[in-house]
Scaffold this active site. Structure first.
Site, PDB file in Angstrom:
ATOM      1  N   LYS A  13      59.461  87.022  28.091  1.00  0.00           N
ATOM      2  CA  LYS A  13      60.364  86.127  28.835  1.00  0.00           C
ATOM      3  C   LYS A  13      61.173  85.242  27.879  1.00  0.00           C
ATOM      4  CE  LYS A  13      57.294  83.898  31.323  1.00  0.00           C
ATOM      5  NZ  LYS A  13      56.041  84.361  30.706  1.00  0.00           N
ATOM      6  N   ARG A 123      52.976  88.041  17.514  1.00  0.00           N
ATOM      7  CA  ARG A 123      54.170  87.208  17.676  1.00  0.00           C
ATOM      8  C   ARG A 123      54.225  86.128  16.587  1.00  0.00           C
ATOM      9  NH1 ARG A 123      55.419  85.318  23.676  1.00  0.00           N
ATOM     10  NH2 ARG A 123      53.794  83.754  23.455  1.00  0.00           N
TER      11      ARG A 123
END
Ligand code: AMP
Length: 217
Positions: A13, A123
């Site tokens: 997102k 990440r």
């Protein structure tokens, strides 16, 4: 244009939100980013927020609703905004509706929890700008270095494996019911609800989003 990005943590997102924000010139409002920023203020409240984030637990509805209330009053939201990570509970969605804050699109990012774990642990972020990389799927040009500034990238505290597992549990219990809530809103033609296969490639997702939003530039 007002957009909500729904979906579990780690479904991309943030990355797609940044793209939408730049492409359509609307601010991306991330309650997660705002909460992390507020931690630096070192108040009693910020200690509570920090411990909730560290545990992978949600912070209270009141805190995040107040953040949103103050943020969307700002001038840059007059043409619309994109909410990334809000609402995350039915109470937060009620807050929007009771405050007459309407939305045009809800994009629901869907991916298996197994893949999410794989993705989040790789990440890396550039905290100053919010740029997000992934060591495998979206690596920086130089290992662990931000492409634009040359600063070091970091693994966020709440992206550590144990925390991610808690965040996914919170998501299932508290956030997932929002899907049904917004599907109902879509049936009443109050907004458009669309699912995004978050396991697809970044470029395919981008193109899908462009085709969804193409009439709203
Ligand atoms: P995020 O960066 O959106 O994944 O958010 C990081 C953390 O901030 C979450 O795991 C929660 O602890 C907290 N948080 C962010 N947004 C919300 C929200 N809308 N409601 C409650 N807690 C939130």
């Amino acid at each position: 244009m007002r957009i909500i990005l729904l979906g579990a943590p780690g479904t991309g997102k943030g990355t797609q939100g940044k793209f939408i924000s730049e492409e359509y010139n609307i601010p991306k409002i991330s309650t997660g980013d705002m909460l992390r920023e507020s931690i630096t203020l070192e108040t009693k409240m910020s200690q509570f927020i920090q411990s909730q984030i560290k545990k992978g637990k949600l912070v209270s509805d009141k805190i995040v609703c107040d953040l949103i209330k103050n943020r969307i009053k700002k001038k840059d939201c007059s043409n619309g905004f994109l909410l990334d990570g809000f609402p995350r509970s039915i109470e937060q969605a009620y807050y929007l509706s009771e405050s007459k804050i309407t939305v045009d699109y809800v994009l629901n990012f869907v991916m298996s929890h197994e893949k999410i774990l794989d993705r989040i642990s790789g990440r890396r972020i550039h905290p100053q700008s919010g740029r997000i990389y992934h060591i495998k799927f979206n690596p920086p040009k130089i290992n662990n270095i931000d492409d634009i500034t040359g600063d070091s990238l970091v693994l966020r505290e709440d992206d550590k494996t144990e925390t991610i597992k808690n965040r996914l549990k919170e998501y299932e219990k508290i956030t997932y019911p929002l899907k049904k809530y917004y599907l109902n809103q879509a049936l009443k033609e109050k907004l458009q609800f669309l699912e995004i296969d978050a396991a697809d490639s970044l470029i395919n997702i981008k193109n899908k989003i462009k085709s969804i939003l193409k009439n709203n530039r």
